[in-house]
Scaffold this motif. Sequence first.
Motif, PDB file in Angstrom:
ATOM      1  N   ALA A 164       0.812  -1.287  -0.146  1.00 36.14           N
ATOM      2  CA  ALA A 164       0.109  -0.055  -0.024  1.00 36.14           C
ATOM      3  C   ALA A 164       0.958   1.278   0.087  1.00 36.14           C
ATOM      4  O   ALA A 164       0.351   2.392  -0.559  1.00 36.14           O
ATOM      5  CB  ALA A 164      -0.909  -0.016   1.149  1.00 36.14           C
ATOM      6  N   ALA A 165       2.048   1.149   0.480  1.00 32.83           N
ATOM      7  CA  ALA A 165       2.773   2.453   0.854  1.00 32.83           C
ATOM      8  C   ALA A 165       3.171   2.893  -0.848  1.00 32.83           C
ATOM      9  O   ALA A 165       3.672   4.160  -0.827  1.00 32.83           O
ATOM     10  CB  ALA A 165       4.341   1.984   1.698  1.00 32.83           C
ATOM     11  N   ARG A 166       3.195   1.835  -1.814  1.00 29.65           N
ATOM     12  CA  ARG A 166       3.544   2.420  -3.220  1.00 29.65           C
ATOM     13  C   ARG A 166       2.087   2.670  -3.885  1.00 29.65           C
ATOM     14  O   ARG A 166       2.145   3.113  -5.031  1.00 29.65           O
ATOM     15  CB  ARG A 166       4.238   1.221  -3.944  1.00 29.65           C
ATOM     16  N   GLY A 167       1.052   2.870  -3.220  1.00 30.96           N
ATOM     17  CA  GLY A 167      -0.161   3.159  -3.878  1.00 30.96           C
ATOM     18  C   GLY A 167      -0.697   1.754  -4.421  1.00 30.96           C
ATOM     19  O   GLY A 167      -1.806   2.018  -5.314  1.00 30.96           O
ATOM     20  N   ASP A 168      -0.170   0.862  -4.281  1.00 31.73           N
ATOM     21  CA  ASP A 168      -0.768  -0.550  -5.090  1.00 31.73           C
ATOM     22  C   ASP A 168      -1.998  -1.227  -4.181  1.00 31.73           C
ATOM     23  O   ASP A 168      -2.040  -0.923  -2.887  1.00 31.73           O
ATOM     24  CB  ASP A 168       0.321  -1.396  -5.311  1.00 31.73           C
TER      25      ASP A 168
END
Length: 422
Positions: free
Chosen positions: A228-232
Amino acid sequence: MTTATARRTAVRRAAAVLAVSAVLGAAAAPVASAATTPPPATPLPSGLFGTTDPAYDGVWRQSLALLAQDTAGLKPAGKAVDWLTAQQCADGAFPSYRADVSGACAAKLPRDSNATAAAVQALTATGGAEPSVTKAVGWLKSVQNADGGWSYNPGGASDANSTAVVIGALAAAGEKPEAVTSAKGGKSPYDALLTFARPCGGKDGGAFVYQPAMPGAVADSTAAAVVAARGDGLAPKPAAASGSAAKGAACDKAAKDLEGAAGNGAAYLTAALAKTGHLLTAPMPGAEDSAPKPDFGNTADAVVALAVQGRTEQAGKSLAWLEGNAAGWAKQSGPAAYAQLIFAARAAGGDPKDFGGTDLVAALTATGPAPEKAASASASGDEKKKDEKKDDGPNMWWIIGAFFAASAGAGFLFSGRRKPRA
Protein backbone atom coordinates in the motif's frame (compact mmCIF):
# COMPACT_ATOMS: atom_id res chain seq x y z
CA MET A 1 -3.47 -3.85 0.06
CA THR A 2 -4.01 -5.93 1.05
CA THR A 3 -4.44 -4.01 2.44
CA ALA A 4 -6.43 -6.32 5.29
CA THR A 5 -5.69 -11.61 6.13
CA ALA A 6 -4.14 -12.97 3.84
CA ARG A 7 -3.92 -11.16 4.16
CA ARG A 8 -5.51 -15.50 7.08
CA THR A 9 -5.55 -19.07 7.03
CA ALA A 10 -8.54 -20.00 5.62
CA VAL A 11 -6.77 -17.67 3.43
CA ARG A 12 -5.72 -13.76 3.73
CA ARG A 13 -8.68 -13.30 3.68
CA ALA A 14 -11.25 -16.61 4.45
CA ALA A 15 -11.86 -14.09 6.93
CA ALA A 16 -12.99 -14.07 10.38
CA VAL A 17 -15.16 -11.17 11.31
CA LEU A 18 -13.76 -9.15 14.15
CA ALA A 19 -16.72 -7.23 15.51
CA VAL A 20 -16.30 -3.72 16.82
CA SER A 21 -17.04 -4.97 20.31
CA ALA A 22 -14.19 -7.46 20.01
CA VAL A 23 -11.85 -4.75 18.81
CA LEU A 24 -12.78 -2.75 21.89
CA GLY A 25 -11.90 -5.65 24.13
CA ALA A 26 -14.94 -7.89 24.46
CA ALA A 27 -14.33 -11.61 24.33
CA ALA A 28 -15.17 -13.42 21.12
CA ALA A 29 -15.09 -17.06 20.15
CA PRO A 30 -12.68 -18.14 17.42
CA VAL A 31 -14.18 -18.23 13.96
CA ALA A 32 -13.65 -21.37 11.90
CA SER A 33 -11.65 -20.96 8.74
CA ALA A 34 -13.20 -21.44 5.34
CA ALA A 35 -11.07 -24.50 4.83
CA THR A 36 -12.82 -26.23 7.73
CA THR A 37 -16.27 -24.66 7.49
CA PRO A 38 -18.90 -27.16 6.28
CA PRO A 39 -20.98 -26.43 3.21
CA PRO A 40 -23.98 -24.19 3.93
CA ALA A 41 -27.34 -25.80 4.54
CA THR A 42 -28.99 -23.94 1.66
CA PRO A 43 -27.81 -24.01 -1.97
CA LEU A 44 -25.37 -21.25 -2.90
CA PRO A 45 -26.05 -18.77 -5.72
CA SER A 46 -24.76 -19.97 -9.08
CA GLY A 47 -22.74 -16.78 -9.53
CA LEU A 48 -20.68 -17.25 -6.37
CA PHE A 49 -17.15 -18.66 -6.31
CA GLY A 50 -16.44 -21.42 -3.81
CA THR A 51 -18.56 -24.00 -2.04
CA THR A 52 -17.99 -23.22 1.64
CA ASP A 53 -20.27 -21.07 3.75
CA PRO A 54 -19.80 -17.48 2.54
CA ALA A 55 -21.07 -15.89 5.75
CA TYR A 56 -17.72 -14.35 6.66
CA ASP A 57 -15.91 -14.07 3.34
CA GLY A 58 -18.38 -14.16 0.45
CA VAL A 59 -17.67 -10.67 -0.90
CA TRP A 60 -13.95 -10.97 -0.21
CA ARG A 61 -13.39 -14.26 -2.03
CA GLN A 62 -15.64 -13.21 -4.91
CA SER A 63 -13.69 -9.99 -5.33
CA LEU A 64 -10.32 -11.73 -5.32
CA ALA A 65 -11.55 -14.35 -7.78
CA LEU A 66 -12.80 -11.71 -10.24
CA LEU A 67 -9.64 -9.67 -9.87
CA ALA A 68 -7.44 -12.72 -10.45
CA GLN A 69 -9.39 -13.71 -13.57
CA ASP A 70 -9.00 -10.19 -14.89
CA THR A 71 -5.23 -10.22 -14.36
CA ALA A 72 -5.16 -13.51 -16.28
CA GLY A 73 -6.80 -11.87 -19.28
CA LEU A 74 -10.20 -13.47 -18.72
CA LYS A 75 -13.57 -11.76 -18.72
CA PRO A 76 -15.46 -12.96 -15.63
CA ALA A 77 -18.97 -14.30 -16.08
CA GLY A 78 -21.63 -11.62 -15.98
CA LYS A 79 -23.54 -13.43 -13.26
CA ALA A 80 -20.42 -13.50 -11.10
CA VAL A 81 -20.06 -9.72 -11.38
CA ASP A 82 -23.80 -9.27 -10.85
CA TRP A 83 -23.66 -11.36 -7.69
CA LEU A 84 -20.99 -9.06 -6.29
CA THR A 85 -22.75 -5.79 -7.15
CA ALA A 86 -25.99 -7.13 -5.63
CA GLN A 87 -24.25 -7.48 -2.28
CA GLN A 88 -23.85 -3.70 -1.97
CA CYS A 89 -25.97 -1.76 0.49
CA ALA A 90 -27.76 1.47 -0.42
CA ASP A 91 -25.20 3.50 1.53
CA GLY A 92 -22.45 2.19 -0.76
CA ALA A 93 -20.87 -0.24 1.70
CA PHE A 94 -20.49 -3.99 1.26
CA PRO A 95 -21.02 -6.41 4.15
CA SER A 96 -18.97 -9.58 4.41
CA TYR A 97 -22.00 -11.35 2.92
CA ARG A 98 -25.77 -11.15 2.87
CA ALA A 99 -27.87 -14.09 1.81
CA ASP A 100 -31.03 -12.14 0.96
CA VAL A 101 -30.49 -9.30 -1.48
CA SER A 102 -34.17 -8.78 -2.28
CA GLY A 103 -34.47 -5.97 0.23
CA ALA A 104 -32.38 -3.24 1.79
CA CYS A 105 -29.48 -4.02 4.08
CA ALA A 106 -30.52 -4.13 7.71
CA ALA A 107 -29.23 -1.21 9.73
CA LYS A 108 -27.56 -3.62 12.15
CA LEU A 109 -25.78 -5.56 9.37
CA PRO A 110 -22.06 -4.85 9.90
CA ARG A 111 -20.46 -2.92 7.07
CA ASP A 112 -17.04 -4.28 6.14
CA SER A 113 -14.33 -1.88 4.97
CA ASN A 114 -12.13 -4.75 3.72
CA ALA A 115 -14.93 -6.32 1.68
CA THR A 116 -15.90 -2.90 0.30
CA ALA A 117 -12.33 -2.07 -0.69
CA ALA A 118 -11.80 -5.46 -2.33
CA ALA A 119 -15.08 -5.09 -4.25
CA VAL A 120 -14.01 -1.67 -5.50
CA GLN A 121 -10.79 -3.15 -6.88
CA ALA A 122 -12.59 -6.05 -8.54
CA LEU A 123 -15.39 -3.98 -10.05
CA THR A 124 -12.97 -1.34 -11.30
CA ALA A 125 -10.92 -4.04 -13.01
CA THR A 126 -13.87 -5.80 -14.62
CA GLY A 127 -15.56 -2.53 -15.65
CA GLY A 128 -19.17 -1.58 -16.19
CA ALA A 129 -20.05 -0.94 -12.54
CA GLU A 130 -18.98 2.68 -12.18
CA PRO A 131 -22.03 3.78 -10.11
CA SER A 132 -21.40 0.98 -7.64
CA VAL A 133 -17.70 1.88 -7.40
CA THR A 134 -18.49 5.58 -6.90
CA LYS A 135 -20.92 4.82 -4.06
CA ALA A 136 -18.47 2.44 -2.41
CA VAL A 137 -15.63 4.96 -2.53
CA GLY A 138 -17.94 7.61 -1.11
CA TRP A 139 -18.82 5.33 1.80
CA LEU A 140 -15.16 4.53 2.48
CA LYS A 141 -14.38 8.24 2.65
CA SER A 142 -17.31 8.79 5.02
CA VAL A 143 -15.95 6.29 7.58
CA GLN A 144 -12.31 7.39 7.48
CA ASN A 145 -10.93 7.81 10.99
CA ALA A 146 -9.41 11.06 12.25
CA ASP A 147 -5.90 9.55 11.98
CA GLY A 148 -6.47 9.00 8.24
CA GLY A 149 -6.93 5.23 8.46
CA TRP A 150 -9.72 2.68 8.59
CA SER A 151 -10.89 -0.09 10.87
CA TYR A 152 -12.35 -3.43 9.80
CA ASN A 153 -15.82 -2.25 10.77
CA PRO A 154 -16.62 1.47 11.15
CA GLY A 155 -16.19 2.79 14.66
CA GLY A 156 -13.07 0.87 15.62
CA ALA A 157 -9.47 1.95 15.81
CA SER A 158 -7.55 2.07 12.53
CA ASP A 159 -5.45 -0.96 11.63
CA ALA A 160 -2.71 -1.48 9.06
CA ASN A 161 -4.51 -4.13 7.02
CA SER A 162 -7.78 -2.25 6.61
CA THR A 163 -5.97 1.00 5.83
CA ALA A 164 -3.81 -0.79 3.26
CA VAL A 165 -6.66 -2.43 1.37
CA VAL A 166 -8.59 0.86 1.26
CA ILE A 167 -5.53 2.62 -0.18
CA GLY A 168 -5.55 0.03 -2.95
CA ALA A 169 -9.23 0.67 -3.59
CA LEU A 170 -8.82 4.44 -3.74
CA ALA A 171 -5.94 4.13 -6.19
CA ALA A 172 -7.85 1.64 -8.35
CA ALA A 173 -10.81 4.00 -8.53
CA GLY A 174 -8.64 6.86 -9.74
CA GLU A 175 -8.35 8.70 -6.45
CA LYS A 176 -5.08 10.02 -5.02
CA PRO A 177 -4.85 8.40 -1.59
CA GLU A 178 -2.63 11.19 -0.27
CA ALA A 179 -5.41 13.67 -1.06
CA VAL A 180 -8.12 11.71 0.79
CA THR A 181 -7.89 13.34 4.20
CA SER A 182 -9.97 12.95 7.32
CA ALA A 183 -12.60 15.57 8.12
CA LYS A 184 -11.26 15.78 11.66
CA GLY A 185 -7.51 16.06 11.67
CA GLY A 186 -6.79 16.37 7.96
CA LYS A 187 -4.74 13.15 7.97
CA SER A 188 -4.23 10.96 4.89
CA PRO A 189 -4.14 7.14 4.71
CA TYR A 190 -0.36 7.38 4.33
CA ASP A 191 -0.14 9.32 7.58
CA ALA A 192 -2.04 6.51 9.29
CA LEU A 193 0.05 3.79 7.66
CA LEU A 194 3.27 5.27 8.98
CA THR A 195 1.99 5.04 12.57
CA PHE A 196 2.01 1.23 12.35
CA ALA A 197 5.73 1.05 11.45
CA ARG A 198 8.04 -0.25 14.16
CA PRO A 199 11.49 1.31 14.57
CA CYS A 200 14.58 -0.77 13.89
CA GLY A 201 15.88 -2.90 16.73
CA GLY A 202 13.95 -4.88 19.26
CA LYS A 203 11.01 -7.19 18.64
CA ASP A 204 9.54 -6.90 15.14
CA GLY A 205 11.94 -4.07 14.26
CA GLY A 206 11.13 -2.63 10.84
CA ALA A 207 7.76 -4.40 10.62
CA PHE A 208 4.30 -2.84 10.40
CA VAL A 209 2.02 -4.00 13.21
CA TYR A 210 -1.73 -4.54 12.91
CA GLN A 211 -2.29 -1.94 15.62
CA PRO A 212 0.26 -0.51 18.07
CA ALA A 213 -1.62 -2.06 21.01
CA MET A 214 -2.35 -5.30 19.14
CA PRO A 215 0.66 -6.27 17.02
CA GLY A 216 -0.99 -9.42 15.64
CA ALA A 217 0.73 -11.48 12.96
CA VAL A 218 3.15 -8.80 11.83
CA ALA A 219 4.22 -10.50 8.59
CA ASP A 220 0.64 -10.14 7.40
CA SER A 221 0.26 -6.48 8.26
CA THR A 222 3.78 -5.75 7.01
CA ALA A 223 3.15 -7.27 3.59
CA ALA A 224 -0.09 -5.32 3.25
CA ALA A 225 1.51 -2.03 4.28
CA VAL A 226 4.57 -2.43 2.05
CA VAL A 227 2.32 -2.83 -1.00
CA ALA A 228 0.00 0.00 0.00
CA ALA A 229 2.90 2.37 0.61
CA ARG A 230 3.41 2.36 -3.17
CA GLY A 231 -0.26 3.07 -3.77
CA ASP A 232 -0.82 -0.48 -5.02
CA GLY A 233 -3.71 -2.84 -4.40
CA LEU A 234 -4.29 -6.57 -4.14
CA ALA A 235 -2.91 -7.39 -7.58
CA PRO A 236 0.00 -5.03 -8.26
CA LYS A 237 2.43 -5.21 -11.12
CA PRO A 238 6.04 -5.94 -10.20
CA ALA A 239 8.56 -3.15 -9.79
CA ALA A 240 11.92 -3.12 -11.50
CA ALA A 241 14.68 -4.79 -9.52
CA SER A 242 16.63 -1.66 -8.76
CA GLY A 243 16.48 0.97 -6.04
CA SER A 244 14.88 -0.73 -3.08
CA ALA A 245 16.64 -4.00 -3.78
CA ALA A 246 19.97 -2.25 -3.78
CA LYS A 247 19.40 -0.86 -0.31
CA GLY A 248 20.24 -4.19 1.22
CA ALA A 249 18.48 -6.28 3.81
CA ALA A 250 19.31 -4.24 6.90
CA CYS A 251 16.75 -2.05 8.65
CA ASP A 252 17.57 1.62 8.08
CA LYS A 253 17.43 3.46 11.39
CA ALA A 254 17.54 6.79 9.61
CA ALA A 255 14.31 6.12 7.69
CA LYS A 256 11.62 8.58 8.76
CA ASP A 257 9.13 8.72 5.90
CA LEU A 258 6.75 6.09 4.54
CA GLU A 259 9.04 5.12 1.68
CA GLY A 260 11.81 4.37 4.14
CA ALA A 261 9.43 2.51 6.44
CA ALA A 262 8.26 0.39 3.51
CA GLY A 263 11.87 -0.45 2.73
CA ASN A 264 12.34 -1.52 6.34
CA GLY A 265 9.19 -3.59 6.13
CA ALA A 266 10.59 -5.35 3.08
CA ALA A 267 13.84 -5.95 4.96
CA TYR A 268 11.85 -7.51 7.81
CA LEU A 269 10.05 -9.84 5.40
CA THR A 270 13.30 -10.76 3.67
CA ALA A 271 14.83 -11.79 6.98
CA ALA A 272 11.70 -13.70 8.02
CA LEU A 273 11.73 -15.69 4.78
CA ALA A 274 15.48 -16.19 4.44
CA LYS A 275 15.90 -19.43 6.39
CA THR A 276 13.14 -21.63 4.95
CA GLY A 277 11.63 -19.55 2.16
CA HIS A 278 8.27 -19.42 3.91
CA LEU A 279 6.52 -17.97 6.94
CA LEU A 280 5.06 -19.92 9.84
CA THR A 281 1.69 -19.69 11.56
CA ALA A 282 0.87 -20.62 15.13
CA PRO A 283 -1.44 -23.63 15.61
CA MET A 284 -5.18 -23.10 15.96
CA PRO A 285 -6.36 -22.78 19.57
CA GLY A 286 -6.97 -26.25 21.00
CA ALA A 287 -5.05 -28.05 18.26
CA GLU A 288 -3.36 -31.28 19.33
CA ASP A 289 -0.26 -30.52 17.29
CA SER A 290 1.35 -27.44 18.80
CA ALA A 291 4.10 -27.12 16.19
CA PRO A 292 3.93 -24.06 13.91
CA LYS A 293 2.89 -24.83 10.34
CA PRO A 294 3.77 -23.21 7.01
CA ASP A 295 1.75 -20.07 6.39
CA PHE A 296 1.00 -20.26 2.68
CA GLY A 297 -1.26 -17.21 2.44
CA ASN A 298 1.04 -14.77 4.17
CA THR A 299 4.02 -16.18 2.31
CA ALA A 300 2.23 -15.42 -0.97
CA ASP A 301 1.49 -11.90 0.24
CA ALA A 302 5.10 -11.44 1.28
CA VAL A 303 6.23 -12.47 -2.20
CA VAL A 304 4.00 -9.76 -3.67
CA ALA A 305 5.35 -7.18 -1.23
CA LEU A 306 9.00 -8.01 -1.98
CA ALA A 307 8.36 -8.07 -5.72
CA VAL A 308 6.82 -4.58 -5.77
CA GLN A 309 9.78 -3.35 -3.74
CA GLY A 310 12.15 -4.72 -6.36
CA ARG A 311 13.58 -7.36 -4.02
CA THR A 312 13.36 -10.06 -6.63
CA GLU A 313 15.93 -12.50 -5.24
CA GLN A 314 14.05 -13.45 -2.07
CA ALA A 315 10.70 -13.06 -3.82
CA GLY A 316 11.84 -15.61 -6.41
CA LYS A 317 13.07 -18.07 -3.79
CA SER A 318 9.83 -17.91 -1.84
CA LEU A 319 7.77 -18.15 -5.02
CA ALA A 320 9.68 -21.34 -5.87
CA TRP A 321 8.80 -22.71 -2.42
CA LEU A 322 5.14 -21.93 -3.02
CA GLU A 323 5.28 -23.62 -6.43
CA GLY A 324 6.52 -26.79 -4.78
CA ASN A 325 4.25 -26.80 -1.75
CA ALA A 326 1.12 -24.63 -2.00
CA ALA A 327 -1.10 -26.49 -4.48
CA GLY A 328 -2.73 -28.67 -1.83
CA TRP A 329 -3.38 -25.69 0.43
CA ALA A 330 -5.04 -23.76 -2.38
CA LYS A 331 -7.21 -26.71 -3.38
CA GLN A 332 -8.45 -27.10 0.19
CA SER A 333 -8.87 -23.39 0.88
CA GLY A 334 -10.65 -22.29 -2.29
CA PRO A 335 -10.90 -19.32 -4.64
CA ALA A 336 -9.16 -16.64 -2.58
CA ALA A 337 -6.16 -18.92 -2.05
CA TYR A 338 -5.83 -19.53 -5.78
CA ALA A 339 -6.10 -15.77 -6.30
CA GLN A 340 -3.33 -15.07 -3.79
CA LEU A 341 -1.01 -17.45 -5.59
CA ILE A 342 -1.92 -15.93 -8.94
CA PHE A 343 -1.08 -12.46 -7.61
CA ALA A 344 2.23 -13.74 -6.26
CA ALA A 345 3.14 -15.44 -9.53
CA ARG A 346 2.31 -12.34 -11.54
CA ALA A 347 4.27 -10.03 -9.26
CA ALA A 348 7.38 -12.20 -9.03
CA GLY A 349 7.59 -13.28 -12.66
CA GLY A 350 6.16 -16.80 -12.34
CA ASP A 351 3.69 -18.52 -14.63
CA PRO A 352 0.27 -18.93 -12.98
CA LYS A 353 -0.73 -21.39 -15.68
CA ASP A 354 2.20 -23.64 -14.81
CA PHE A 355 2.71 -23.14 -11.12
CA GLY A 356 4.69 -26.16 -10.01
CA GLY A 357 2.64 -28.19 -12.48
CA THR A 358 -0.70 -26.63 -11.50
CA ASP A 359 -2.69 -24.30 -13.73
CA LEU A 360 -3.86 -21.84 -11.09
CA VAL A 361 -6.08 -19.98 -13.52
CA ALA A 362 -7.94 -23.12 -14.55
CA ALA A 363 -8.19 -24.27 -10.93
CA LEU A 364 -9.65 -20.94 -9.86
CA THR A 365 -12.10 -20.91 -12.75
CA ALA A 366 -13.31 -24.38 -11.76
CA THR A 367 -14.51 -23.00 -8.41
CA GLY A 368 -17.07 -20.67 -9.99
CA PRO A 369 -18.92 -19.73 -13.17
CA ALA A 370 -16.90 -20.02 -16.35
CA PRO A 371 -15.56 -16.74 -17.72
CA GLU A 372 -17.29 -15.34 -20.77
CA LYS A 373 -14.20 -15.01 -22.92
CA ALA A 374 -10.64 -13.79 -22.91
CA ALA A 375 -10.47 -10.07 -22.35
CA SER A 376 -9.69 -8.33 -25.59
CA ALA A 377 -6.39 -6.45 -25.74
CA SER A 378 -8.19 -3.44 -27.15
CA ALA A 379 -10.49 -3.26 -24.13
CA SER A 380 -7.60 -2.52 -21.82
CA GLY A 381 -5.19 -0.84 -24.21
CA ASP A 382 -1.72 -1.66 -25.42
CA GLU A 383 -0.32 -1.89 -21.90
CA LYS A 384 -2.59 -4.81 -20.96
CA LYS A 385 -1.81 -6.53 -24.25
CA LYS A 386 1.88 -6.26 -23.45
CA ASP A 387 1.36 -7.56 -19.91
CA GLU A 388 -0.62 -10.57 -21.11
CA LYS A 389 2.10 -11.53 -23.55
CA LYS A 390 4.75 -11.15 -20.91
CA ASP A 391 2.98 -12.78 -17.95
CA ASP A 392 0.51 -15.05 -19.71
CA GLY A 393 -1.65 -14.34 -16.73
CA PRO A 394 -1.94 -12.98 -13.22
CA ASN A 395 0.01 -11.82 -10.36
CA MET A 396 -3.07 -9.34 1.27
CA TRP A 397 -4.27 -9.39 1.80
CA TRP A 398 -4.42 -11.64 1.70
CA ILE A 399 -6.13 -12.29 2.34
CA ILE A 400 -7.31 -12.14 5.65
CA GLY A 401 -7.12 -15.36 7.45
CA ALA A 402 -8.56 -15.53 10.81
CA PHE A 403 -9.08 -13.06 13.53
CA PHE A 404 -9.25 -14.27 17.07
CA ALA A 405 -10.16 -12.11 20.02
CA ALA A 406 -9.57 -13.61 23.41
CA SER A 407 -10.76 -12.53 26.81
CA ALA A 408 -9.18 -9.45 28.30
CA GLY A 409 -5.47 -10.04 28.77
CA ALA A 410 -5.35 -13.20 26.67
CA GLY A 411 -4.25 -11.40 23.54
CA PHE A 412 -5.20 -11.52 19.94
CA LEU A 413 -4.16 -13.44 16.87
CA PHE A 414 -4.36 -12.01 13.41
CA SER A 415 -3.41 -14.63 10.90
CA GLY A 416 -3.94 -15.15 7.39
CA ARG A 417 -4.28 -11.34 4.80
CA ARG A 418 -6.35 -11.73 4.84
CA LYS A 419 -6.40 -10.69 5.90
CA PRO A 420 -8.58 -12.79 5.47
CA ARG A 421 -10.63 -14.88 3.44
CA ALA A 422 -10.90 -17.86 1.21
